[in-house]
Design a protein around this motif. Sequence first.
Motif, mmCIF file in Angstrom:
data_model
loop_
_atom_site.group_PDB
_atom_site.id
_atom_site.type_symbol
_atom_site.label_atom_id
_atom_site.label_comp_id
_atom_site.label_asym_id
_atom_site.label_seq_id
_atom_site.Cartn_x
_atom_site.Cartn_y
_atom_site.Cartn_z
ATOM 1 N N GLN A 55 0.799 -1.224 0.000
ATOM 2 C CA GLN A 55 0.000 0.000 0.000
ATOM 3 C C GLN A 55 0.835 1.279 0.000
ATOM 4 O OE1 GLN A 55 -3.203 0.001 2.941
ATOM 5 N NE2 GLN A 55 -3.076 -2.237 3.077
ATOM 6 N N LEU A 56 2.094 1.187 0.389
ATOM 7 C CA LEU A 56 2.936 2.374 0.489
ATOM 8 C C LEU A 56 3.895 2.462 -0.702
ATOM 9 C CD1 LEU A 56 3.826 2.375 4.292
ATOM 10 C CD2 LEU A 56 1.938 3.523 3.125
ATOM 11 N N ASN A 57 4.002 3.649 -1.263
ATOM 12 C CA ASN A 57 4.890 3.887 -2.409
ATOM 13 C C ASN A 57 6.155 4.620 -1.973
ATOM 14 O OD1 ASN A 57 2.906 2.837 -4.129
ATOM 15 N ND2 ASN A 57 1.944 4.842 -4.388
ATOM 16 N N TYR A 58 7.180 4.516 -2.797
ATOM 17 C CA TYR A 58 8.352 5.373 -2.622
ATOM 18 C C TYR A 58 8.723 5.974 -3.977
ATOM 19 C CZ TYR A 58 11.761 2.038 -4.621
ATOM 20 O OH TYR A 58 12.475 1.213 -5.460
ATOM 21 N N ALA A 59 9.305 7.147 -3.934
ATOM 22 C CA ALA A 59 9.645 7.876 -5.158
ATOM 23 C C ALA A 59 11.129 7.766 -5.466
ATOM 24 C CB ALA A 59 9.255 9.351 -5.014
ATOM 25 N N SER A 60 11.461 7.954 -6.748
ATOM 26 C CA SER A 60 12.860 8.062 -7.169
ATOM 27 C C SER A 60 12.913 8.845 -8.467
ATOM 28 C CB SER A 60 13.483 6.676 -7.380
ATOM 29 O OG SER A 60 13.268 6.211 -8.702
ATOM 30 N N PRO A 61 14.103 9.330 -8.855
ATOM 31 C CA PRO A 61 14.239 10.036 -10.140
ATOM 32 C C PRO A 61 14.234 9.110 -11.345
ATOM 33 C CG PRO A 61 15.987 10.643 -8.601
ATOM 34 C CD PRO A 61 15.329 9.417 -8.073
ATOM 35 N N GLY A 62 14.176 7.794 -11.118
ATOM 36 C CA GLY A 62 14.144 6.873 -12.246
ATOM 37 C C GLY A 62 14.773 5.532 -11.926
ATOM 38 N N ALA A 119 10.921 18.503 -8.467
ATOM 39 C CA ALA A 119 9.724 19.201 -7.989
ATOM 40 C C ALA A 119 8.540 18.253 -7.867
ATOM 41 C CB ALA A 119 9.383 20.357 -8.915
ATOM 42 N N SER A 120 8.382 17.354 -8.838
ATOM 43 C CA SER A 120 7.267 16.409 -8.792
ATOM 44 C C SER A 120 7.444 15.402 -7.660
ATOM 45 C CB SER A 120 7.108 15.695 -10.133
ATOM 46 O OG SER A 120 8.263 14.942 -10.455
ATOM 47 N N MET A 121 8.681 15.019 -7.358
ATOM 48 C CA MET A 121 8.932 14.110 -6.243
ATOM 49 C C MET A 121 8.623 14.779 -4.917
ATOM 50 S SD MET A 121 12.334 11.904 -7.210
ATOM 51 C CE MET A 121 13.365 13.339 -7.464
ATOM 52 N N VAL A 130 5.183 15.348 -0.081
ATOM 53 C CA VAL A 130 4.452 16.295 0.778
ATOM 54 C C VAL A 130 2.960 15.966 0.813
ATOM 55 C CG1 VAL A 130 3.780 18.716 1.059
ATOM 56 C CG2 VAL A 130 6.150 18.128 0.484
ATOM 57 N N SER A 131 2.399 15.580 -0.342
ATOM 58 C CA SER A 131 0.966 15.289 -0.414
ATOM 59 C C SER A 131 0.610 13.920 0.161
ATOM 60 C CB SER A 131 0.502 15.348 -1.867
ATOM 61 O OG SER A 131 1.058 14.265 -2.614
ATOM 62 N N GLY A 132 1.601 13.065 0.313
ATOM 63 C CA GLY A 132 1.337 11.716 0.791
ATOM 64 C C GLY A 132 1.089 10.711 -0.312
ATOM 65 N N ASP A 133 1.223 11.128 -1.580
ATOM 66 C CA ASP A 133 1.084 10.177 -2.684
ATOM 67 C C ASP A 133 2.141 9.081 -2.593
ATOM 68 O OD1 ASP A 133 -1.067 11.505 -3.698
ATOM 69 O OD2 ASP A 133 0.053 12.601 -5.232
ATOM 70 N N VAL A 134 3.326 9.440 -2.084
ATOM 71 C CA VAL A 134 4.345 8.444 -1.769
ATOM 72 C C VAL A 134 4.719 8.613 -0.307
ATOM 73 C CG1 VAL A 134 5.256 8.358 -4.121
ATOM 74 C CG2 VAL A 134 6.287 9.899 -2.462
ATOM 75 N N ALA A 135 5.080 7.507 0.321
ATOM 76 C CA ALA A 135 5.357 7.540 1.752
ATOM 77 C C ALA A 135 6.756 8.053 2.062
ATOM 78 C CB ALA A 135 5.184 6.142 2.342
ATOM 79 N N VAL A 156 18.204 18.635 -2.405
ATOM 80 C CA VAL A 156 16.749 18.706 -2.559
ATOM 81 C C VAL A 156 16.058 18.621 -1.201
ATOM 82 C CG1 VAL A 156 14.712 17.539 -3.491
ATOM 83 C CG2 VAL A 156 16.772 17.758 -4.891
ATOM 84 N N ALA A 157 16.558 17.760 -0.325
ATOM 85 C CA ALA A 157 15.859 17.486 0.924
ATOM 86 C C ALA A 157 15.988 18.590 1.968
ATOM 87 C CB ALA A 157 16.365 16.171 1.515
ATOM 88 N N VAL A 158 17.184 19.157 2.112
ATOM 89 C CA VAL A 158 17.414 20.099 3.222
ATOM 90 C C VAL A 158 16.462 21.299 3.207
ATOM 91 C CG1 VAL A 158 19.090 21.695 4.237
ATOM 92 C CG2 VAL A 158 19.777 19.364 3.637
#
Length: 327
Positions: A156-163, A192-194, A199-204, A212-214
Amino acid sequence: VFSIAIVFPVAIAFFAAAAFAAAAFAQGYPAKPIKVVAPASPGSAIDVPARLIAHELASRIGRAVVVENMPGAAGNIASAQVARAAPDGYTLLLQITSFVVNPSLYGKVPYDPIKDFQAVILAGRGFGLLLVVGPTLKEVKDVKDLVALSRARPGQLNYASPGIGSPNHLAMELFKRASGADFTHVPYKTPASMVAAVVSGDVATIFSSATVAVPQIKAGKYRVLAAVSPKRSPFVAEAPTLGEAGFPDVKVDIWMGFLVPAGTDRDIVRRLNADFTAVLNTAATREGLFKAGQEAATSTPEEFAEVIRNDLAYWTRVVRDTGIKVE
């Protein structure tokens, strides 16, 4: 016997003349502008340090050093281009860890990272990726909480990456294997999309670069759980390393370094190494690289070649064991 006696002195004279000509060429180097091929678009995380170092190098050697952006195919296009360039010291390649990941990830690439290149210098090391979650996962306080949540909600939980095959992607797959976490990969095209997805919770969660993170951490949009590095990140020293969090086997060494085509004169390689070393040891370069998320490094050509060989073997094993492929 007479003919052999004549041939040997002629051969010796020929090779001596060739060696003298090569030494004379190297001594006059550089006689024209140098091109640095960067495998990324302008303004990217690779382009920024490339231009910083190129500017400082030009000031030192008194010749123009031009950065040519050549994005595409995770750096394979740039690598193939430089592999085919004349081995005269006037075309350099700035590459990152993907240089040694791609051969196994793609199955076949148009270059050989060992045979087609001569290492010049290891120029920098990343401070490590940061494991972060967004504001919607309020119940997640640390790495173990994140793993437990993923196990409680399998699939149920997603994670993001640049590819696919990016350091971020590989880091998460290594983390999943080490921890038993259950996340589904969702690749995104832009930072930006990641950020928006986390932030929206689309990915956990995501393993994000510090650059990018700081800013998101400071804005309260990301919460950092750990750093993938041997030591704590200077940007978020309060965050433990993954080793400290109980997962020491998750290792993603992110580096950048300069190479030239195989066959480049050794005196030119040594000259480049000396000039790069001087540039990388200046306060301006070190400060600029720090702001770009890199710690300035130096090495001999032989030391950088060893890094390439070792990492090529390591990532070959990782890609084989995780089954990740780019079709």
